[in-house]
Design an enzyme around this catalytic site. Structure first.
Site, mmCIF file in Angstrom:
data_model
loop_
_atom_site.group_PDB
_atom_site.id
_atom_site.type_symbol
_atom_site.label_atom_id
_atom_site.label_comp_id
_atom_site.label_asym_id
_atom_site.label_seq_id
_atom_site.Cartn_x
_atom_site.Cartn_y
_atom_site.Cartn_z
ATOM 1 N N PHE A 191 0.840 -1.204 0.000
ATOM 2 C CA PHE A 191 0.000 0.000 0.000
ATOM 3 C C PHE A 191 0.870 1.248 0.000
ATOM 4 O O PHE A 191 2.054 1.221 0.318
ATOM 5 C CB PHE A 191 -0.952 0.005 1.207
ATOM 6 C CG PHE A 191 -0.273 0.194 2.544
ATOM 7 C CD1 PHE A 191 -0.102 1.454 3.093
ATOM 8 C CD2 PHE A 191 0.187 -0.904 3.252
ATOM 9 C CE1 PHE A 191 0.516 1.629 4.324
ATOM 10 C CE2 PHE A 191 0.813 -0.747 4.487
ATOM 11 C CZ PHE A 191 0.984 0.523 5.023
ATOM 12 N N CYS A 192 0.237 2.364 -0.391
ATOM 13 C CA CYS A 192 0.906 3.660 -0.413
ATOM 14 C C CYS A 192 -0.180 4.727 -0.291
ATOM 15 O O CYS A 192 -1.317 4.423 0.064
ATOM 16 C CB CYS A 192 1.736 3.834 -1.686
ATOM 17 S SG CYS A 192 0.769 3.640 -3.204
ATOM 18 N N THR A 193 0.133 5.963 -0.610
ATOM 19 C CA THR A 193 -0.830 7.048 -0.422
ATOM 20 C C THR A 193 -2.048 6.907 -1.321
ATOM 21 O O THR A 193 -3.182 6.886 -0.855
ATOM 22 C CB THR A 193 -0.162 8.408 -0.675
ATOM 23 O OG1 THR A 193 0.998 8.523 0.135
ATOM 24 C CG2 THR A 193 -1.120 9.550 -0.359
#
Length: 257
Positions: A191-193
């Site tokens: 996951f990331c922003t």
């Protein structure tokens, strides 16, 4: 209520983030067109273009922002753009930048081409359920992998997320190769922003032989929008003057610094 449907107060600023990996051989020409459109609509923010795709962070009045996106959707390559929306009390960007770059998110790994084939994705509701039960639907343990830079992670992350303390995304491939054996027998959700980094990360992980890996569709921001802050502690760093957003997609401060 979905933030995208929240009635805006007079003078409220609509913020969007959206990306898409799609071949753009005419990036230089498209740059001129988009700059003129965004400038005419008095939008501020950043649009990055590359042969691999587009990545945008824009803010302005709701009508101007959504009109800009609608015009972009007229190009069949961008017809399915689905921006993540949030509101702020003032303009969080100082200027408008439209740039052509080698990659819309730099990994320095040219073999990774998300436009050719995506890694499997998991939506927010499914990840929330997996985290609540501690395993995926096949009974395999689930771990979350934060693909962001260390200073971003320090603002907040999923509970128990793996964090390799990378300083920039180009360090991710080396970190993965040093740790990939730790994922044996586990289901990994990167996951990331907003989804762009974890999409490239998930593809690389599969190429490195990690079979049970997913990307979080839409990243943390879409997770906040759809299910709130369950299993997440802190805020989500954003690359504008709002600094960070909470699980209700509200800025960590009313006004930018």
């Amino acid at each position: 209520m979905n933030p995208a449907e929240t009635p805006s107060a007079p003078g409220a600023v609509l913020n969007i983030s959206v990306y898409k990996f799609v071949p753009i051989p005419d990036a230089a020409q498209l740059r001129e067109t988009l700059f003129e459109r965004a400038q005419a609509a008095t939008l501020k923010g950043t649009i990055l273009l590359a042969e691999e795709g587009i990545n945008m962070f824009l803010a302005g009045s709701a009508g101007a922002v959504r009109g800009f996106v609608d015009a972009l959707r007229a190009d069949t390559r961008f017809a399915d753009l689905a921006p993540k929306e949030s509101w702020s009390t003032s303009q969080p960007f100082r200027k408008l930048l439209v740039k052509v770059k080698r990659e819309i998110i730099r990994m320095n790994h040219p073999a990774i081409k998300p436009a050719d084939a995506r890694a499997p994705a998991v939506d927010a509701a499914t990840l929330e359920r997996w985290l609540a039960q501690g395993h995926d639907d096949n009974g395999q343990p689930v771990v979350t992998l934060d693909t962001r830079n260390a200073f971003e992670v320090d603002h907040g992350t999923f509970d128990g997320a793996i964090d390799w303390r990378i300083g920039k995304f180009t360090e991710f491939p080396e970190a993965l190769r040093a740790h990939k054996d730790e994922f044996t027998g586990k289901t990994v959700v990167s996951f990331c922003t907003g989804g762009i980094r974890c999409e490239k990360a998930a593809i690389l992980m599969r190429e490195e032989g990690i079979q049970d890996v997913y990307q979080l569709e839409g990243g943390i921001l879409k997770y906040f929008e759809e299910v709130g802050g369950a299993h997440y502690t802190g805020q989500c760093f954003v690359f504008d003057e709002r600094e960070a957003l909470d699980a209700e997609l509200k800025a960590s401060q009313d006004e930018p610094r």
